[in-house]
Structures are given as structure tokens and as C-alpha cells.
Design an enzyme around this catalytic site. Structure first.
Site, mmCIF file in Angstrom:
data_model
loop_
_atom_site.group_PDB
_atom_site.id
_atom_site.type_symbol
_atom_site.label_atom_id
_atom_site.label_comp_id
_atom_site.label_asym_id
_atom_site.label_seq_id
_atom_site.Cartn_x
_atom_site.Cartn_y
_atom_site.Cartn_z
ATOM 1 C CE1 TYR A 106 33.319 -2.490 -4.320
ATOM 2 C CE2 TYR A 106 33.033 -0.100 -4.208
ATOM 3 C CZ TYR A 106 33.089 -1.330 -3.586
ATOM 4 O OH TYR A 106 32.891 -1.420 -2.232
ATOM 5 C CE LYS A 141 30.811 -4.706 -2.278
ATOM 6 N NZ LYS A 141 30.851 -5.321 -0.957
ATOM 7 C CG PHE A 158 29.268 7.344 2.648
ATOM 8 C CD1 PHE A 158 28.160 6.549 2.978
ATOM 9 C CD2 PHE A 158 29.090 8.350 1.730
ATOM 10 C CE1 PHE A 158 26.899 6.781 2.410
ATOM 11 C CE2 PHE A 158 27.836 8.596 1.160
ATOM 12 C CZ PHE A 158 26.747 7.811 1.500
ATOM 13 C CG ASN A 159 35.512 7.203 0.917
ATOM 14 O OD1 ASN A 159 34.379 7.469 0.516
ATOM 15 N ND2 ASN A 159 36.539 7.086 0.109
ATOM 16 C CG HIS A 172 41.406 2.476 -0.323
ATOM 17 N ND1 HIS A 172 41.489 1.127 -0.110
ATOM 18 C CD2 HIS A 172 40.313 2.664 -1.088
ATOM 19 C CE1 HIS A 172 40.471 0.531 -0.720
ATOM 20 N NE2 HIS A 172 39.753 1.442 -1.323
ATOM 21 N N GLY A 211 35.345 7.250 -13.027
ATOM 22 C CA GLY A 211 34.420 6.584 -12.103
ATOM 23 C C GLY A 211 34.292 7.284 -10.759
#
Ligand code: UDP
Length: 331
Positions: free
Chosen positions: A142, A146, A170-171, A190, A285
Site C-alpha cells: 500500500y 502511494k 497519518f491515521n 481500521h 507490514g
């Protein structure tokens, strides 16, 4: 005709909140989304086209109908875990379709793009907080997809003069404070929406991925940023690109880190529900700590996060309680 902004992937989570914010700031967003993961119902008050970003002819038609000044590109798959087991999907959809979008932009002579990028492009950080000059060495497909998107657009600047702003999030979490739209992924992976689904009784148990990280409580630390803060940063980034006309890159985070266990505790406190947990191996990951430096974005865009972690969880909780089945379109 006034200038319009094409929002690729504008029916997705961050995209749809940004569309709302663009309208509030007086812009005219035109949403293009193939609805593979996005929701038509999340697009409030904007012109919408169902079109794949790989469909260059379809995109050209849309560009020809409008007076597009700039593109904001959100269209991408975004699951770290899935990208590890199915990297092809990530390179095809994230990288391949970006080429389609860029081709249509070149054809229509559109020279500005704001790209939704990610902290995952940094990989396992050498230090925290992470600033924009930190080496980019993604540790999952992923993040790599990007990074490729960024690198491709870099070369298009030299060759074709396309200016860009990369926003490395970020998240992202939280929902529209007015509870009109929120986060609805299927399957949900998530942490915050998963915990809220457990609080609602939709799911039974939360699995903590790894308790042997080199952190205080052994669980991963992330920097959670409200989706409305992200939306606002896109509007600021676009205005900046219009003014200064040179490319740049900014991290978007709150500069505060919370462990998985801390997030669980906050969710339990805010929802008043006990979250049953189990622990499992680390998820492949996942870097152990990701915290953003906000110095550059604060200095140059005058942006910093406004919402606290509690406000993130509270806004998401309100939305999940109101729409336990999300947008109810089966995705
Ligand atoms: N996480 C977890 N269990 C889950 C989902 C996530 O322990 O079911 C952890 C994950 O390992 C990471 C953090 O929660 O440390 C945030 O993960 P998420 O998938 O929400 O976002 P990401 O960091 O992958 O973008």
C-alpha cells in the site's frame, strides 16, 4: 463558468468530507468515483460522475464538460493488510488508475494536483516524530503504491509542468461533526470504527495485532487525525498551490501518538461499553510507531489539528450510533 475542482475518489471517506469542506469554503467540487469502495450517499451537494479513473475516455468527457482548475486525488485502496496479500490490486488500482487520471489531465491541460498520500510511504521510521525529509522506504505494498504515485507525479512536473502538493496523512478517523457522513468501509479493518462496531454489538471481539512491540505497553503507536482536519488541510493546500505555484509536500497528523491499548480504553470510556479483546501475532507490514511532525505544515500552510482524540472518537461514535449499517448500500 467559475472554476471547478475535480475530486477523484470523492465518494470515499476522506474525499467525501473534503468535498463538504470545499463547498463550505466556496469552491465547486466535481466528484468522480467508480463506487468500488465509495458511497454515492456520502456525496452531499456536489455534481457526481460514476467513472473509473482508468477510463481515460470517460474522464476526458467529464473534463470537457467542466472548467476544471485543479484535481484532488483520493482514489485508492487503502488497507495495509490486504495490500500484503493482494499487491496486484494496489498497483493496478492505485498506480495504474493514477496514470489514467494524469493522461486525462494532460489532455485537458490541467496542471495542478493535490495527492492524498500517506505516512506509510516512510516505512519503519528511523526516528519519531517523522518530518517530510525522512527517507521513504515503505514496508508494505500500500505504502509503496502511494510512493510510486508521488514519484510518477514528480516526473510529470519536469516533463509537463504539473504542480503538486502531496499530503501524507497519518491515521484518519472521526466523522462529520454534524453527523451527516462518516467512515463506512467494507470490510472494516481500521481500529476506531472496528471498536465502535464492537461497542454497538455488531462485532464480538477486537484482535490486538501484536503486544511485543518496543513501546510502553507493547502495542503499536499511531497518530490519529480527525477527518475534518484533513479536509480543511486540502482546502488550505489547494489555495496555497494557487498562490505560490510551486510543488510541495506536507505531513498531516496531530503529532501525538496513542497505543492500540490506549485507543481501546478511550473507546470504552466514551461509549461506556466493555470491549472484549484477544491478542494475536503482529500484522505484517505494521511499523511500531508512526508520529507526525507538524512543524512544516504549521509554518507554511498555517494548519494544525484542531480536534482531540476524544473528539475524534465522539464524532465517530455519534455517526456509528445513528447509522449502524453505514450508508446501507452493501459496501
Ligand atoms: N489494529 C489492531 N487490530 C485491528 C486493527 C488494527 O490491533 O483489528 C492496530 C494496527 O496494528 C495498527 C493500529 O491498530 O497498529 C491502526 O491500524 P489501522 O488499520 O486502523 O490503520 P493503519 O495504521 O493500518 O493505517
Amino acid at each position: 463558468m467559475g472554476k471547478e475542482i475535480l475530486v477523484a475518489g470523492g465518494a470515499g471517506y476522506v474525499g467525501s468530507h473534503t468535498v463538504m469542506e470545499l463547498i463550505r469554503a466556496g469552491h465547486t467540487p466535481i466528484v468522480v468515483d467508480n463506487l468500488s469502495t465509495g458511497h454515492k450517499k456520502s456525496v452531499l451537494d456536489a455534481i457526481f460522475y460514476k467513472c473509473d479513473l482508468g477510463d481515460v475516455a470517460g474522464l476526458k468527457k467529464i473534463f470537457s464538460r467542466h472548467n476544471i482548475d485543479a484535481v484532488i486525488h483520493f482514489g485508492a485502496n487503502c488497507y495495509v493488510g490486504e495490500s500484503v496479500v493482494n499487491p496486484h490490486k494496489y498497483f493496478k488500482n492505485n498506480v495504474g488508475n493514477t496514470l489514467g487520471l494524469l493522461e486525462a489531465m494532460l489532455d485537458s491541460d490541467i496542471k495542478k494536483i493535490i495527492l492524498s498520500s500517506t505516512a506509510a510511504t516512510y516505512g519503519n521510521p528511523l526516528k519519531n516524530p517523522i518530518d517530510e525529509n525522512h527517507p521513504q522506504a515503505p514496508c508494505n505494498p500500500y505504502g509503496l503504491s502511494k510512493l510510486f504515485m508521488e514519484q510518477i507525479i514528480d516526473t510529470y512536473e519536469k516533463a509537463y509542468g504539473i504542480k503538486h502538493i502531496y499530503l501524507r496523512y497519518f491515521n484518519a478517523a472521526g466523522a462529520d461533526p454534524e453527523t451527516r457522513i462518516g467512515e463506512d468501509h467494507y470490510p472494516e479493518t481500521h481500529i476506531i470504527p472496528l471498536l465502535l462496531q464492537i461497542a454497538l454489538g455488531i462485532k464480538k471481539q477486537f484482535t490486538i495485532f501484536g503486544t511485543d512491540y518496543d513501546t510502553n505497553d507493547g502495542t503499536c503507536i499511531r497518530d490519529y487525525i480527525h477527518v475534518m482536519d484533513l479536509a480543511n488541510a486540502h482546502v488550505k493546500a489547494m489555495n496555497y498551490l494557487n498562490e505560490v505555484k510551486h510543488s510541495d509536500v506536507f505531513n498531516l497528523g496531530s503529532s501525538v501518538g496513542y497505543s492500540v491499548k490506549e485507543i481501546i480504553e478511550r473507546v470504552e470510556k466514551i461509549t461506556g461499553k466493555k470491549i472484549p479483546t484477544e491478542t494475536s501475532e503482529r500484522r505484517e507490514g505494521d511499523p511500531s510507531v508512526l508520529i507526525s511532525s507538524s512543524d512544516k505544515v504549521k509554518k507554511i500552510l498555517g494548519w494544525q489539528s484542531q480536534y482531540s482524540l476524544d473528539e475524534i472518537i465522539e464524532s465517530a461514535w455519534k455517526w456509528h450510533k445513528k447509522y449502524p449499517k453505514g450508508f446501507e448500500d452493501g459496501k
